[in-house]
Write a protein that holds these residues in place. Structure first.
Motif, PDB file in Angstrom:
ATOM      1  N   ILE A   1       3.957   5.861  -5.324  1.00 40.99           N
ATOM      2  CA  ILE A   1       4.163   5.899  -6.769  1.00 40.99           C
ATOM      3  C   ILE A   1       3.037   6.686  -7.437  1.00 40.99           C
ATOM      4  CG2 ILE A   1       4.183   4.476  -8.855  1.00 40.99           C
ATOM      5  CD1 ILE A   1       5.731   2.370  -7.205  1.00 40.99           C
ATOM      6  N   VAL A   2       1.795   6.494  -6.972  1.00 41.48           N
ATOM      7  CA  VAL A   2       0.678   7.278  -7.499  1.00 41.48           C
ATOM      8  C   VAL A   2       0.914   8.762  -7.256  1.00 41.48           C
ATOM      9  CG1 VAL A   2      -1.752   7.843  -7.136  1.00 41.48           C
ATOM     10  CG2 VAL A   2      -1.051   5.460  -7.365  1.00 41.48           C
ATOM     11  N   GLU A   3       1.453   9.074  -6.070  1.00 39.02           N
ATOM     12  CA  GLU A   3       1.650  10.478  -5.730  1.00 39.02           C
ATOM     13  C   GLU A   3       2.758  11.134  -6.537  1.00 39.02           C
ATOM     14  OE1 GLU A   3       2.617  13.692  -2.635  1.00 39.02           O
ATOM     15  OE2 GLU A   3       3.006  11.680  -1.874  1.00 39.02           O
ATOM     16  N   LEU A   4       3.582  10.323  -7.205  1.00 38.48           N
ATOM     17  CA  LEU A   4       4.609  10.904  -8.069  1.00 38.48           C
ATOM     18  C   LEU A   4       3.973  11.786  -9.139  1.00 38.48           C
ATOM     19  CD1 LEU A   4       7.011   7.863  -8.664  1.00 38.48           C
ATOM     20  CD2 LEU A   4       7.171   9.664  -6.959  1.00 38.48           C
ATOM     21  N   VAL A   5       2.780  11.416  -9.575  1.00 38.16           N
ATOM     22  CA  VAL A   5       2.076  12.212 -10.581  1.00 38.16           C
ATOM     23  C   VAL A   5       1.574  13.513  -9.974  1.00 38.16           C
ATOM     24  CG1 VAL A   5       0.152  12.202 -12.227  1.00 38.16           C
ATOM     25  CG2 VAL A   5       1.385  10.083 -11.739  1.00 38.16           C
ATOM     26  N   ILE A   6       1.288  13.487  -8.668  1.00 34.03           N
ATOM     27  CA  ILE A   6       0.721  14.654  -7.998  1.00 34.03           C
ATOM     28  C   ILE A   6       1.786  15.711  -7.701  1.00 34.03           C
ATOM     29  CG2 ILE A   6      -0.530  15.429  -5.934  1.00 34.03           C
ATOM     30  CD1 ILE A   6      -1.741  12.646  -5.748  1.00 34.03           C
TER      31      ILE A   6
ATOM     32  N   ILE B   1       0.842  -1.202   0.000  1.00 31.93           N
ATOM     33  CA  ILE B   1       0.000   0.000   0.000  1.00 31.93           C
ATOM     34  C   ILE B   1       0.874   1.248   0.000  1.00 31.93           C
ATOM     35  CG2 ILE B   1      -1.528   1.399   1.456  1.00 31.93           C
ATOM     36  CD1 ILE B   1      -2.920  -1.196   2.277  1.00 31.93           C
ATOM     37  N   ILE B   2       1.916   1.259   0.842  1.00 32.52           N
ATOM     38  CA  ILE B   2       2.824   2.397   0.892  1.00 32.52           C
ATOM     39  C   ILE B   2       3.480   2.627  -0.466  1.00 32.52           C
ATOM     40  CG2 ILE B   2       5.004   3.241   1.867  1.00 32.52           C
ATOM     41  CD1 ILE B   2       4.228   1.828   4.476  1.00 32.52           C
ATOM     42  N   ALA B   3       3.983   1.535  -1.065  1.00 37.20           N
ATOM     43  CA  ALA B   3       4.648   1.653  -2.364  1.00 37.20           C
ATOM     44  C   ALA B   3       3.689   2.187  -3.423  1.00 37.20           C
ATOM     45  CB  ALA B   3       5.214   0.302  -2.788  1.00 37.20           C
ATOM     46  N   ALA B   4       2.472   1.642  -3.443  1.00 38.96           N
ATOM     47  CA  ALA B   4       1.492   2.058  -4.454  1.00 38.96           C
ATOM     48  C   ALA B   4       1.113   3.522  -4.285  1.00 38.96           C
ATOM     49  CB  ALA B   4       0.244   1.172  -4.369  1.00 38.96           C
ATOM     50  N   LEU B   5       0.848   3.940  -3.039  1.00 34.72           N
ATOM     51  CA  LEU B   5       0.445   5.328  -2.788  1.00 34.72           C
ATOM     52  C   LEU B   5       1.555   6.311  -3.153  1.00 34.72           C
ATOM     53  CD1 LEU B   5      -1.436   5.024   0.635  1.00 34.72           C
ATOM     54  CD2 LEU B   5      -2.434   5.355  -1.628  1.00 34.72           C
TER      55      LEU B   5
ATOM     56  N   TYR C   1      -2.206   7.841   5.351  1.00 38.81           N
ATOM     57  CA  TYR C   1      -0.862   7.864   4.779  1.00 38.81           C
ATOM     58  C   TYR C   1      -0.786   8.807   3.574  1.00 38.81           C
ATOM     59  CZ  TYR C   1       3.768   6.288   3.431  1.00 38.81           C
ATOM     60  OH  TYR C   1       5.106   6.251   3.131  1.00 38.81           O
ATOM     61  N   ILE C   2      -1.782   8.738   2.678  1.00 40.07           N
ATOM     62  CA  ILE C   2      -1.728   9.605   1.500  1.00 40.07           C
ATOM     63  C   ILE C   2      -1.908  11.066   1.908  1.00 40.07           C
ATOM     64  CG2 ILE C   2      -4.187   9.448   0.942  1.00 40.07           C
ATOM     65  CD1 ILE C   2      -1.263   9.514  -1.567  1.00 40.07           C
ATOM     66  N   THR C   3      -2.719  11.325   2.943  1.00 39.98           N
ATOM     67  CA  THR C   3      -2.862  12.692   3.454  1.00 39.98           C
ATOM     68  C   THR C   3      -1.533  13.202   3.988  1.00 39.98           C
ATOM     69  OG1 THR C   3      -5.171  12.292   4.055  1.00 39.98           O
ATOM     70  CG2 THR C   3      -4.055  14.159   5.128  1.00 39.98           C
ATOM     71  N   MET C   4      -0.893  12.362   4.795  1.00 40.64           N
ATOM     72  CA  MET C   4       0.419  12.724   5.327  1.00 40.64           C
ATOM     73  C   MET C   4       1.416  12.977   4.206  1.00 40.64           C
ATOM     74  SD  MET C   4       3.680  11.323   5.807  1.00 40.64           S
ATOM     75  CE  MET C   4       3.338   9.598   5.588  1.00 40.64           C
ATOM     76  N   ASP C   5       1.431  12.104   3.217  1.00 41.89           N
ATOM     77  CA  ASP C   5       2.411  12.196   2.149  1.00 41.89           C
ATOM     78  C   ASP C   5       2.209  13.436   1.287  1.00 41.89           C
ATOM     79  OD1 ASP C   5       4.697  10.823   1.502  1.00 41.89           O
ATOM     80  OD2 ASP C   5       3.798   9.763  -0.182  1.00 41.89           O
TER      81      ASP C   5
ATOM     82  N   GLY D   1      12.107   6.430  -4.519  1.00 43.67           N
ATOM     83  CA  GLY D   1      13.123   5.569  -3.923  1.00 43.67           C
ATOM     84  C   GLY D   1      12.650   4.987  -2.608  1.00 43.67           C
ATOM     85  N   GLY D   2      11.986   5.817  -1.793  1.00 43.40           N
ATOM     86  CA  GLY D   2      11.458   5.333  -0.527  1.00 43.40           C
ATOM     87  C   GLY D   2      10.360   4.304  -0.718  1.00 43.40           C
ATOM     88  N   ALA D   3       9.523   4.506  -1.731  1.00 44.49           N
ATOM     89  CA  ALA D   3       8.446   3.546  -2.015  1.00 44.49           C
ATOM     90  C   ALA D   3       9.008   2.184  -2.386  1.00 44.49           C
ATOM     91  CB  ALA D   3       7.558   4.084  -3.134  1.00 44.49           C
TER      92      ALA D   3
END
Length: 458
Positions: A72-77, A66-70, A136-140, A400-402
């Motif tokens: 990577i998705v946020e890379l677009v954001i 879940i962390i990795a997916a979120l 997690y996505i809010t924090m990120d 890298g962290g993901a």
């Protein structure tokens, strides 16, 4: 070019601003080290203890994926976050509001993530995973606003490349202390607040109070940045045109040097993140002395400060490019020593230092190269995109962290380094599997990153 606002002091000559900025970097990297390196240790070794080993392993893999997916998705954001900051206009500037707001929300969110949310991880695992993903996505996202806003301030603090190196060096001194002091204090703090020592690894209560201290420092130092720094107002910082939402990715792609350093750095930082995140596991499950990790953190803090303080002179004498390759060679030697260190604390410390000492220098080389890409892009494209350009570096660190969290999660499960495990339960096969993941993969990725730098970064 003359400033359009003479009332605003130039930060490069302002001791108060430099100190505030360096303290901001201190708190920022305390948060980042906790999130990128030690949060995964909490997840794999403490969060899931249902008594069912297969269930525990499944939940660990769910969380790491879940962390990795979120992320990577946020890379677009992230580029759009950078663009939003570029288009921000307030009486306090365009960076500081995001540093403070992002610092508050990300700190509160991190604190919640270091809990079992009232036991939901056991009583209702499905709901726990959903809430975990949302928090997690809010924090990120808000951490991204803070991270991009903070490091994007450098081009606004001075237009001199040399002055930027000095400012970045001050900041890197703060971040080096912050990022490494976590390694020094984490186990003493966790054990101090824990009800049970749990074989020297502490318990959930100890980890929560450690996270509370981290979150508090992160927010207070963000407020310090807001109160103590000043941007230079100049015609050079005024875009000739605004970058529209649909043009964000186009601006990045057309900056060929930005894309070159980005590809090199993402390979490098992924490898580094994996090995850095593995070190506490090595001390806990291979050496069998988690408390000795404090020794490594102490040494890292001292040699890191020396490394950072030498950057301006080294960059001047041997130039950034040569410095980059010398650092990479030393790091690869460190990985080599790690593979044969076994249970020798002395060998492990030598390997860890060879791998660590160059890291602050490589970070500064990359940061300065990306920072100079602001003017390169302005010259090439006709408008200036500070935060958008500077958003690339934290974006790549996130990637890298993901990947690191995913690899470490898989490696921990494969090696048997999950809740309830100790150094005595480790098998030779498990330790070998762990080493292949955390030493082999970084070695290959760092070499690939160096090759891209050599051929593409001009």
């Amino acid at each position: 070019m003359e400033s359009t606002s003479q009332a605003v002091p130039q930060t490069s000559g302002n001791a108060k601003s430099r100190i505030a900025y360096s303290f901001g970097a201190f708190g920022h990297d305390i948060f980042y080290a906790t999130l990128s390196t030690f949060f995964i240790t909490f997840v794999t070794s403490h969060l899931f203890n249902t008594g069912n080993e297969a269930q525990n392993d499944r939940m660990v893999l769910y969380i790491t994926n879940i962390i990795a997916a979120l992320r990577i998705v946020e890379l677009v954001i992230d580029p759009f976050i950078g663009n939003a900051i570029d288009n921000t206009k307030t009486r306090w500037g365009k960076f500081k509001p995001w540093v403070v707001i992002g610092g508050l929300i990300s700190s509160v969110s991190l604190l919640i993530l270091f809990t079992d949310m009232g036991g939901l991880n056991k009583t209702n695992p499905g709901l726990y995973l959903i809430l975990f993903a949302i928090i997690y996505i809010t924090m990120d996202i808000f951490y991204s606003f803070k991270d991009i806003g903070f490091w994007s301030m450098i081009p606004a603090l001075s237009f001199s490349s040399q002055e930027r190196e000095k400012t970045a060096t001050f900041a890197r001194i703060g971040s080096t202390i912050g990022g490494n002091i976590v390694s020094v204090v984490i186990m003493p703090i966790v054990l101090f607040f824990s009800m049970s020592r749990n074989g020297g690894a502490g318990d959930n209560r100890g980890w929560f109070w450690f996270a509370f201290i981290v979150a508090t420092i992160s927010f207070l130092t963000a407020v310090g940045v807001g109160l103590g720094t000043h941007e230079i107002d100049s015609d050079l910082r005024k875009n000739t045109e605004k970058t529209g939402f649909k043009d964000v990715l186009k601006v990045l792609v057309k900056n060929d040097q930005l894309m070159a350093i980005a590809l090199s750095y993402v390979l490098y930082t992924t490898g580094v993140s994996i090995l850095n995140a593995s070190e506490l596991y090595y001390f806990t499950y291979v050496l069998g002395h988690a408390a000795q990790f404090t020794l490594l953190g102490t040494i890292n803090t001292l040699v890191g400060l020396l490394s950072v303080s030498l950057f301006p002179k080294l960059a001047d004498k041997i130039n950034r490019r040569n410095l980059f390759f010398i650092c990479i060679f030393i790091m690869l030697c460190g990985i080599g020593v790690f593979t044969i260190a076994g249970t020798s604390l002395a060998m492990v410390l030598v390997a860890a230092e060879l791998f660590f000492i160059p890291q602050p220098l490589v970070f500064l080389v990359v940061l300065m190269t990306i920072t100079d890409c602001v003017e390169y892009g302005q010259l090439k494209l006709g408008h200036r995109d500070e935060s958008l350009t500077l958003s690339v570096r934290p974006l790549l660190d996130k990637f890298g962290g993901a990947v690191s969290n995913s690899v470490i999660g898989i490696a921990a499960v494969a090696a048997g380094m999950t809740t309830g495990a100790t150094a005595k339960t480790m098998t030779a096969h498990g330790i070998m599997s762990f080493k292949l993941y955390v030493f082999g993969i970084p070695f290959v990725l760092i070499i690939l990153g160096a090759l891209v730098f050599f051929f593409k970064v001009k």
